[in-house]
Design a protein around this motif. Structure first.
Motif, short mmCIF file in Angstrom:
data_model
loop_
_atom_site.label_atom_id
_atom_site.label_comp_id
_atom_site.label_asym_id
_atom_site.label_seq_id
_atom_site.Cartn_x
_atom_site.Cartn_y
_atom_site.Cartn_z
N HIS A 253 0.85 -1.19 0.00
CA HIS A 253 0.00 0.00 0.00
C HIS A 253 0.88 1.24 0.00
N VAL A 254 0.60 2.15 -0.93
CA VAL A 254 1.38 3.38 -1.03
C VAL A 254 0.42 4.56 -1.13
N GLY A 255 0.75 5.64 -0.44
CA GLY A 255 -0.06 6.85 -0.52
C GLY A 255 0.77 8.01 -1.03
N ILE A 256 0.13 8.90 -1.80
CA ILE A 256 0.80 10.12 -2.25
C ILE A 256 -0.19 11.26 -2.15
N HIS A 257 0.23 12.34 -1.49
CA HIS A 257 -0.66 13.47 -1.19
C HIS A 257 -0.51 14.58 -2.22
N PHE A 258 -1.62 15.30 -2.45
CA PHE A 258 -1.58 16.48 -3.31
C PHE A 258 -1.79 17.75 -2.52
N ASN A 259 -2.35 17.65 -1.37
CA ASN A 259 -2.43 18.77 -0.43
C ASN A 259 -2.55 18.15 0.95
N THR A 260 -2.91 18.92 1.93
CA THR A 260 -2.89 18.39 3.30
C THR A 260 -3.93 17.30 3.51
N ASP A 261 -4.97 17.27 2.65
CA ASP A 261 -6.03 16.30 2.86
C ASP A 261 -6.08 15.18 1.80
N PHE A 262 -6.11 15.58 0.55
CA PHE A 262 -6.39 14.64 -0.53
C PHE A 262 -5.17 13.78 -0.85
N TYR A 263 -5.40 12.46 -0.95
CA TYR A 263 -4.31 11.61 -1.39
C TYR A 263 -4.84 10.44 -2.21
N LEU A 264 -3.98 9.91 -3.03
CA LEU A 264 -4.29 8.70 -3.78
C LEU A 264 -3.64 7.51 -3.07
N HIS A 265 -4.41 6.47 -2.96
CA HIS A 265 -3.95 5.26 -2.29
C HIS A 265 -3.82 4.16 -3.33
N PHE A 266 -2.63 3.64 -3.47
CA PHE A 266 -2.36 2.56 -4.41
C PHE A 266 -2.18 1.26 -3.63
N THR A 267 -2.71 0.17 -4.17
CA THR A 267 -2.31 -1.14 -3.70
C THR A 267 -1.77 -1.90 -4.90
N ILE A 268 -0.60 -2.47 -4.74
CA ILE A 268 0.05 -3.12 -5.89
C ILE A 268 0.57 -4.48 -5.46
N ASP A 269 0.22 -5.49 -6.24
CA ASP A 269 0.69 -6.84 -5.96
C ASP A 269 2.22 -6.89 -6.05
N PRO A 270 2.89 -7.49 -5.07
CA PRO A 270 4.36 -7.51 -5.09
C PRO A 270 4.95 -8.25 -6.28
N GLN A 271 4.23 -9.24 -6.80
CA GLN A 271 4.73 -9.93 -8.00
C GLN A 271 4.71 -9.00 -9.21
N LEU A 272 3.67 -8.18 -9.29
CA LEU A 272 3.61 -7.17 -10.36
C LEU A 272 4.75 -6.16 -10.20
N LEU A 273 4.99 -5.74 -8.95
CA LEU A 273 6.09 -4.81 -8.70
C LEU A 273 7.43 -5.44 -9.09
N SER A 274 7.57 -6.72 -8.85
CA SER A 274 8.81 -7.41 -9.22
C SER A 274 9.01 -7.36 -10.73
N GLU A 275 7.94 -7.65 -11.48
CA GLU A 275 8.03 -7.59 -12.96
C GLU A 275 8.39 -6.18 -13.42
N MET A 276 7.72 -5.19 -12.84
CA MET A 276 7.97 -3.81 -13.22
C MET A 276 9.42 -3.43 -12.92
N ALA A 277 9.89 -3.82 -11.74
CA ALA A 277 11.25 -3.47 -11.34
C ALA A 277 12.27 -4.14 -12.27
N MET A 278 12.05 -5.40 -12.58
CA MET A 278 12.99 -6.10 -13.47
C MET A 278 12.99 -5.47 -14.87
N ASN A 279 11.81 -5.13 -15.37
CA ASN A 279 11.72 -4.47 -16.68
C ASN A 279 12.41 -3.12 -16.65
N PHE A 280 12.12 -2.35 -15.61
CA PHE A 280 12.59 -0.98 -15.51
C PHE A 280 14.11 -0.92 -15.33
N MET A 281 14.60 -1.77 -14.46
CA MET A 281 16.03 -1.73 -14.16
C MET A 281 16.85 -2.64 -15.06
#
Lengths: 128, 153
Positions: free
Chosen positions: B46-74
């Motif tokens: 779970h990752v959050g990123i804020h745009f002001n003091t209140d509003f934020y986007l909350h991401f949930t990302i499967d770690p296997q997907l993150l692994s694929e992305m990281a391997m592709n990216f790096m």
């Protein structure tokens, strides 16, 4: 002649990608130094001979704009060219970075060849 | 009037970023039925990123997907992949998507993008839901990524 680089970004993944891109650009790479924020970047820049800095903007402790301002305020460090690589793509932020002395600005997402071309251009490689 | 809560723009941004930057081709799963929603909390980062003091986007990302992305990216292999790469990939994904989203919804720069942070899913409650609350489900490489807006009160 081999060039030394300083990569300043709080993301270990992004630092690795930028390093890989520099190595693939064709430039003669000497040493590669890394920092996780602007404050660490200043320490590295003062401790080593650096030919080019690539920095993110959105970082903890010291952000990229502040880091550039400190660099340009320093008699020794101000001559080091700085490329900003950031997800922040709004016009006023890009302009501010260029106004305070960044040599160029690349927004994420980027193609690796963009960084490679920029590095070659700023270091004065022909045909860049 | 500034509207930070724009589902259509976030869908466009995610599609572009995942394809152009990470070479992952996500499918939009409109009703969230393709992958068990119960898997979100158990497996995902779970990752959050804020745009002001209140509003934020909350991401949930499967770690296997993150692994694929990281391997592709790096451009690295599974053997070279470390846990810090997976968490860093999660934060960088939120950073790039958040930044590109903010350029489109706030071109006059009235908001500032925060540094992404790994979230404790137990800290998020329904009381944080925005007035127009939605969740977008993307499935890529058979793995789930979700995005939701929240207001931290």
């Amino acid at each position: 002649m081999a060039f030394n680089f300083l990569i300043v970004d709080d993301s270990p993944v992004m630092r690795k990608v930028i390093i890989k891109t520099i190595r693939m650009s064709g430039v003669d790479v000497g040493e590669l130094f890394e920092a996780g924020n602007g404050a660490e970047g200043l320490i590295e820049a003062r401790a080593h001979w650096i030919d080019l800095i690539l920095t993110d903007l959105n970082m903890p402790i010291m952000d990229g704009l502040t880091f550039i301002e400190y660099l340009k305020d320093d008699e020794v460090l101000r001559s080091i060219p700085v490329i900003v690589i950031s997800t922040e793509g709004r016009d006023d932020v890009v302009q501010r970075a260029l106004d305070i002395g960044a040599a160029d600005y690349i927004t994420k997402p980027f193609r690796p060849e963009q960084i490679g071309a920029d590095v070659l251009k700023i270091l004065g490689y022909s045909n860049a | 009037m500034l509207n930070l809560n724009n589902k259509e723009i976030i869908i466009t941004v995610i599609d572009e970023i995942m394809t152009d930057m990470f070479f992952i081709f996500p499918d939009l799963d409109d009703d969230g039925k393709k992958v068990s929603i119960g898997e979100i909390s158990r497996n995902s980062i779970h990752v959050g990123i804020h745009f002001n003091t209140d509003f934020y986007l909350h991401f949930t990302i499967d770690p296997q997907l993150l692994s694929e992305m990281a391997m592709n990216f790096m451009g690295i292999t599974q053997d070279e992949l470390m846990q810090e790469h997976i968490e860093s990939m999660a934060c960088e994904t939120a950073n790039i998507i958040g930044g590109n989203y903010l350029v489109r919804v706030d071109p006059n720069a009235t908001c500032n993008l925060s540094i992404p942070e790994i979230l404790d899913p137990n800290s998020i409650t329904e009381s944080d839901n925005t007035d127009e609350h939605w969740t977008i489900y993307f499935v890529a490489e058979g793995r789930l990524m979700t995005i939701s807006p929240y207001n931290r009160k």
